[in-house]
Each structure stands twice: as structure tokens, then as C-alpha cells.
Scaffold this active site. Structure first.
Site, PDB file in Angstrom:
ATOM      1  N   ASP A   1       0.927  -1.300  -0.252  1.00 40.80           N
ATOM      2  CA  ASP A   1       0.231   0.159   0.082  1.00 40.80           C
ATOM      3  C   ASP A   1       0.930   1.319  -0.039  1.00 40.80           C
ATOM      4  O   ASP A   1       1.918   1.170   0.589  1.00 40.80           O
ATOM      5  CB  ASP A   1      -1.013  -0.062   1.243  1.00 40.80           C
ATOM      6  CG  ASP A   1      -2.200   0.672   1.088  1.00 40.80           C
ATOM      7  OD1 ASP A   1      -2.234   2.029   0.852  1.00 40.80           O
ATOM      8  OD2 ASP A   1      -3.380   0.258   1.059  1.00 40.80           O
TER       9      ASP A   1
ATOM     10  N   ASN B   1      -6.002  -5.806  -5.273  1.00 43.91           N
ATOM     11  CA  ASN B   1      -7.160  -5.231  -4.659  1.00 43.91           C
ATOM     12  C   ASN B   1      -7.287  -3.679  -4.801  1.00 43.91           C
ATOM     13  O   ASN B   1      -8.071  -3.085  -4.555  1.00 43.91           O
ATOM     14  CB  ASN B   1      -7.329  -5.793  -3.385  1.00 43.91           C
ATOM     15  CG  ASN B   1      -8.824  -4.893  -2.374  1.00 43.91           C
ATOM     16  OD1 ASN B   1      -9.556  -4.910  -2.727  1.00 43.91           O
ATOM     17  ND2 ASN B   1      -8.053  -4.263  -1.560  1.00 43.91           N
TER      18      ASN B   1
ATOM     19  N   TYR C   1     -13.432   4.883 -13.727  1.00 43.51           N
ATOM     20  CA  TYR C   1     -13.588   3.646 -12.724  1.00 43.51           C
ATOM     21  C   TYR C   1     -13.917   2.716 -13.631  1.00 43.51           C
ATOM     22  O   TYR C   1     -13.559   1.385 -13.340  1.00 43.51           O
ATOM     23  CB  TYR C   1     -14.261   4.336 -11.419  1.00 43.51           C
ATOM     24  CG  TYR C   1     -14.275   3.320 -10.550  1.00 43.51           C
ATOM     25  CD1 TYR C   1     -13.360   3.101  -9.708  1.00 43.51           C
ATOM     26  CD2 TYR C   1     -15.496   2.388 -10.225  1.00 43.51           C
ATOM     27  CE1 TYR C   1     -13.519   2.107  -8.660  1.00 43.51           C
ATOM     28  CE2 TYR C   1     -15.570   1.516  -9.361  1.00 43.51           C
ATOM     29  CZ  TYR C   1     -14.623   1.324  -8.400  1.00 43.51           C
ATOM     30  OH  TYR C   1     -14.740   0.392  -7.419  1.00 43.51           O
TER      31      TYR C   1
ATOM     32  N   LYS D   1     -12.783  -1.333 -14.078  1.00 45.45           N
ATOM     33  CA  LYS D   1     -13.201  -2.482 -13.465  1.00 45.45           C
ATOM     34  C   LYS D   1     -13.803  -3.494 -14.684  1.00 45.45           C
ATOM     35  O   LYS D   1     -13.672  -4.679 -14.330  1.00 45.45           O
ATOM     36  CB  LYS D   1     -14.408  -1.836 -12.715  1.00 45.45           C
ATOM     37  CG  LYS D   1     -14.154  -1.154 -11.620  1.00 45.45           C
ATOM     38  CD  LYS D   1     -13.162  -1.840 -10.415  1.00 45.45           C
ATOM     39  CE  LYS D   1     -12.287  -1.054  -9.676  1.00 45.45           C
ATOM     40  NZ  LYS D   1     -11.420  -2.045  -8.688  1.00 45.45           N
TER      41      LYS D   1
ATOM     42  N   ILE E   1     -19.548  -1.414  -0.267  1.00 43.90           N
ATOM     43  CA  ILE E   1     -19.066  -1.988   0.926  1.00 43.90           C
ATOM     44  C   ILE E   1     -18.610  -0.643   1.819  1.00 43.90           C
ATOM     45  O   ILE E   1     -17.815   0.154   1.430  1.00 43.90           O
ATOM     46  CB  ILE E   1     -17.762  -2.940   0.420  1.00 43.90           C
ATOM     47  CG1 ILE E   1     -18.242  -3.516  -0.439  1.00 43.90           C
ATOM     48  CG2 ILE E   1     -17.113  -3.506   1.925  1.00 43.90           C
ATOM     49  CD1 ILE E   1     -19.002  -4.969  -0.098  1.00 43.90           C
TER      50      ILE E   1
ATOM     51  N   THR F   1     -16.209   1.294   3.271  1.00 45.95           N
ATOM     52  CA  THR F   1     -14.722   1.189   3.620  1.00 45.95           C
ATOM     53  C   THR F   1     -14.198   2.871   3.465  1.00 45.95           C
ATOM     54  O   THR F   1     -15.017   3.616   3.628  1.00 45.95           O
ATOM     55  CB  THR F   1     -13.963   0.532   2.341  1.00 45.95           C
ATOM     56  OG1 THR F   1     -14.210   1.333   1.123  1.00 45.95           O
ATOM     57  CG2 THR F   1     -14.417  -1.045   2.214  1.00 45.95           C
TER      58      THR F   1
HETATM   59  P1  NAD Z   1     -10.271   1.989   0.590  1.00 44.12           P
HETATM   60  O1  NAD Z   1     -10.008   3.252   0.089  1.00 44.12           O
HETATM   61  O2  NAD Z   1     -10.769   1.818   1.942  1.00 44.12           O
HETATM   62  O3  NAD Z   1      -8.932   0.939   0.383  1.00 44.12           O
HETATM   63  C1  NAD Z   1      -8.082   1.005  -0.624  1.00 44.12           C
HETATM   64  C2  NAD Z   1      -6.739   0.974  -0.198  1.00 44.12           C
HETATM   65  O4  NAD Z   1      -5.738   0.976  -1.608  1.00 44.12           O
HETATM   66  C3  NAD Z   1      -6.078   2.102   0.309  1.00 44.12           C
HETATM   67  O5  NAD Z   1      -5.479   1.742   1.586  1.00 44.12           O
HETATM   68  C4  NAD Z   1      -5.417   3.016  -0.496  1.00 44.12           C
HETATM   69  O6  NAD Z   1      -4.060   3.590   0.088  1.00 44.12           O
HETATM   70  C5  NAD Z   1      -4.677   1.705  -1.505  1.00 44.12           C
HETATM   71  N1  NAD Z   1      -4.183   2.241  -2.676  1.00 44.12           N
HETATM   72  C6  NAD Z   1      -5.156   3.327  -3.408  1.00 44.12           C
HETATM   73  N2  NAD Z   1      -4.046   3.700  -4.598  1.00 44.12           N
HETATM   74  C7  NAD Z   1      -3.057   2.611  -4.337  1.00 44.12           C
HETATM   75  C8  NAD Z   1      -1.671   2.476  -5.118  1.00 44.12           C
HETATM   76  N3  NAD Z   1      -1.678   2.992  -6.185  1.00 44.12           N
HETATM   77  N4  NAD Z   1      -0.809   1.475  -4.818  1.00 44.12           N
HETATM   78  C9  NAD Z   1      -0.983   0.767  -3.431  1.00 44.12           C
HETATM   79  N5  NAD Z   1      -2.184   0.900  -2.815  1.00 44.12           N
HETATM   80  C10 NAD Z   1      -3.171   1.781  -3.306  1.00 44.12           C
HETATM   81  O7  NAD Z   1     -11.040   1.338  -0.542  1.00 44.12           O
HETATM   82  P2  NAD Z   1     -11.752  -0.267  -0.543  1.00 44.12           P
HETATM   83  O8  NAD Z   1     -13.417   0.040  -0.827  1.00 44.12           O
HETATM   84  O9  NAD Z   1     -11.321  -1.176   0.311  1.00 44.12           O
HETATM   85  O10 NAD Z   1     -11.022  -0.699  -2.252  1.00 44.12           O
HETATM   86  C11 NAD Z   1     -10.769  -1.878  -2.347  1.00 44.12           C
HETATM   87  C12 NAD Z   1     -10.955  -2.320  -3.714  1.00 44.12           C
HETATM   88  O11 NAD Z   1     -12.502  -2.443  -3.825  1.00 44.12           O
HETATM   89  C13 NAD Z   1     -10.799  -1.297  -5.123  1.00 44.12           C
HETATM   90  O12 NAD Z   1     -10.420  -1.922  -6.380  1.00 44.12           O
HETATM   91  C14 NAD Z   1     -12.331  -0.887  -5.085  1.00 44.12           C
HETATM   92  O13 NAD Z   1     -12.403  -0.105  -6.412  1.00 44.12           O
HETATM   93  C15 NAD Z   1     -12.747  -2.018  -4.807  1.00 44.12           C
HETATM   94  N6  NAD Z   1     -14.406  -1.858  -4.736  1.00 44.12           N
HETATM   95  C16 NAD Z   1     -14.916  -1.219  -3.507  1.00 44.12           C
HETATM   96  C17 NAD Z   1     -16.177  -1.118  -3.323  1.00 44.12           C
HETATM   97  C18 NAD Z   1     -16.810  -0.183  -2.185  1.00 44.12           C
HETATM   98  O14 NAD Z   1     -17.896   0.037  -2.342  1.00 44.12           O
HETATM   99  N7  NAD Z   1     -16.040  -0.020  -1.176  1.00 44.12           N
HETATM  100  C19 NAD Z   1     -17.320  -1.615  -4.294  1.00 44.12           C
HETATM  101  C20 NAD Z   1     -16.707  -2.140  -5.288  1.00 44.12           C
HETATM  102  C21 NAD Z   1     -15.210  -2.377  -5.635  1.00 44.12           C
END
Ligand code: NAD
Length: 266
Positions: A41, A95, A163, A167, A196, A198
Site C-alpha cells: 500500500d 485489490n 473507474y 473495472k 461496501i 470502507t
Molecule cells: P479503501 O480506500 O478503503 O482501500 C483502498 C486501499 O488501496 C487504500 O489503503 C489505498 O491507500 C490503497 N491504494 C490506492 N491506490 C494505491 C496504489 N496506487 N498503490 C497501492 N495501494 C493503493 O477502499 P476499498 O473499498 O477497500 O477498495 C478496495 C477495492 O475494492 C478497490 O479496487 C475498489 O475499487 C473495490 N471496490 C470497492 C467498493 C466499495 O464500495 N468500497 C465496491 C466495489 C469495488
């Protein structure tokens, strides 16, 4: 086959975006069931806290790496370091992702478009690319990629053009990779979460006149019929653990929606 709490004993996982949300929950889950985890991260401080929390569950099981997954040198170097520390890689959870800038297409700058593609799509490619030689050495492996309902079943996230494009791209990537890597017994699956809880809002930047492009739609009552969502990162982590484990040994190239039926409504 072992579905007990030590089903990942002796296995190592690379988890990108492990400092928050879904990545963090998956790291906790895998560690609780015996895995060692390399936490990739950018956010040093947050990831360091996760590292500490995990090492208090089992000393030495987690190591944080300050890595931007869109940077090839940093990904390659961190993968090599993780292999040196833990002795190999069995599981890759690609992820890390951002929502990035949400804007009408004509107002979205190339720079902002590219940033989202760089992190979400190039980051996935680079993580998988540099991990493959090490999974091959193990004679098997499990790669799990986090896509989304956006760009795969849902196209009403107005402004989320970059985005959603990434995806959708991740799903094609996962299916191509599943075929290419099957000969090495490396499985590749892609998960599509709905909303989700987060910290993803922190990586969301709304710009321009989104009202201009929004189509008003009246949805039936209830955002996620199964549980009235949003879902919890831990619920996604359970799915990740299943796909990482031998219980899913015949599953590859699959796209799994985890959204309490949210995307079926939209
Ligand atoms: P989050 O922001 O809580 O966590 C994402 C993490 O990724 C963070 O810690 C951030 O620092 C890290 N990150 C971002 N860019 C980065 C990079 N270039 N290198 C390394 N780390 C990096 O968000 P989340 O919801 O846990 O997201 C995780 C995945 O889930 C993402 O791919 C997101 O698109 C996907 N997602 C999330 C949701 C939702 O509703 N939260 C829904 C569908 C998909």
C-alpha cells in the site's frame, strides 16, 4: 482438504491496498487462518498500523511495503523482497484501487483519466505480472482481483467513466489470465463487490457538473435486498479466503458478484 482455521498455514499472500477496507479485512482473515501476508500500500502510516495489528495476532506474519502498485519498479522490488522474507508466494489479492475523479467525459482531463487507469488497471497488471514467476515455482496459486459491480453490471454511476472502464477491464484481464495460467495450476478469479463500507470516499473527487449527465432513475425500495447494505469488508474477506483456499480448487476465470443483489436492481 483442510477448512479449519489453519487452512493457509505455510502460505504467503500478497495483498494490495492492504492498509484499508477490503484489503485490510482480507489480510486479517488470511492471517487468522495461518497465512503470512505482504501488505502492499502507498499509505505508510495506515499500513504500518495494520502490520502491527497482524503481528500481534501472530508475530512475524505480516510485513508492510510502501508500494504504489502503478509503479513497475516498486512492485517488482517489493515482490522480490516479499519472496525473500517469506520464502515464496501462493496467493495474490490484487485489490488496490481508487474511485478517482468523477466527471462528465468532456470535463475529465486526460491526466485524471490516466491516473485511475494507472492505479486500477496497470496496478493489477503489474501485481500479477511480477508475482507469476513465484507462483509458478510453487506449482500452483490463486490470484483474486477486485473489480466492482460498476462497469460490469451497473452503468449508472454517472461520472464514474474512468473507474467503470478499469473495472470492466479487470474482468477481461482475469478471464484471459485464467486461461493463460491454468497450465501452471494458477487460478484467477475476479470479485465484483457492490457498496461496501470502507474509506473509498477518500479517493473520490467529484468534479464538473455531474447533474448535467445524471439520468434520474427511480429504483425499487432497498439498496441491497439481501441485507439492506452496504456490505462489510469482512463479508468480502470471507469470499477472498474461499477463493484463496483449496476449497475453490476447481474454480478459475469466474466472476463473482458480492453485493446483496444490489446490481440486479439497477
Ligand atoms: P479503501 O480506500 O478503503 O482501500 C483502498 C486501499 O488501496 C487504500 O489503503 C489505498 O491507500 C490503497 N491504494 C490506492 N491506490 C494505491 C496504489 N496506487 N498503490 C497501492 N495501494 C493503493 O477502499 P476499498 O473499498 O477497500 O477498495 C478496495 C477495492 O475494492 C478497490 O479496487 C475498489 O475499487 C473495490 N471496490 C470497492 C467498493 C466499495 O464500495 N468500497 C465496491 C466495489 C469495488
Amino acid at each position: 482438504m483442510n477448512n479449519g482455521r489453519d487452512r493457509f498455514m505455510g502460505r504467503t499472500a500478497i495483498i494490495t491496498g492492504a492498509g484499508s477496507g477490503i484489503g485490510k479485512a482480507a489480510a486479517i482473515k488470511l492471517v487468522q487462518e495461518g497465512a503470512n501476508v505482504a501488505l502492499f500500500d502507498m499509505k505508510d502510516d495506515r499500513t504500518a498500523e495494520v502490520e502491527q495489528e497482524l503481528n500481534s495476532i501472530r508475530k512475524g506474519c505480516a510485513r508492510a511495503f510502501d508500494v504504489d502498485t502503478s509503479n513497475p519498479e516498486r512492485v517488482e522490488r517489493s515482490v522480490l523482497e516479499a519472496v525473500e522474507i517469506f520464502g515464496g508466494i501462493d496467493i495474490v489479492f490484487a485489490n488496490a484501487g481508487i474511485n478517482g475523479v468523477l466527471a462528465p467525459i468532456e470535463e475529465l482531463s486526460l491526466e485524471d483519466w490516466e491516473k485511475t487507469l494507472d492505479i486500477n488497471l496497470n496496478g493489477t497488471f503489474l501485481t500479477v505480472k511480477y508475482a507469476i514467476p513465484h507462483l509458478k515455482k510453487r506449482g500452483q496459486g490463486s490470484i483474486i482481483i477486485t473489480s466492482s459491480v460498476n462497469g460490469t453490471r451497473v452503468f449508472t454511476g454517472f461520472g464514474m467513466i474512468a473507474y467503470s472502464t478499469t473495472k470492466a477491464g479487470q474482468v477481461a484481464f482475469a478471464k484471459m489470465a485464467a486461461l493463460e495460467l491454468a497450465r501452471y495450476k494458477i487460478r484467477v478469479n475476479v470479485i465484483c463487490p457492490g457498496a461496501i463500507s470502507t474509506n473509498i470516499d477518500q479517493s473520490t473527487d467529484r468534479q464538473g457538473d455531474l447533474d448535467e449527465i445524471t439520468i434520474p432513475i427511480e429504483y425499487p425500495d432497498g439498496g441491497q435486498p439481501l441485507a439492506d447494505g452496504p456490505g462489510k469488508p469482512e463479508e468480502v474477506a470471507d469470499l477472498v479466503a474461499f477463493l484463496a483456499s483449496d476449497e475453490s480448487r476447481h474454480i478459475t476465470g469466474s466472476q463473482i458478484f458480492i453485493d446483496g443483489a444490489e446490481s440486479l436492481l439497477r
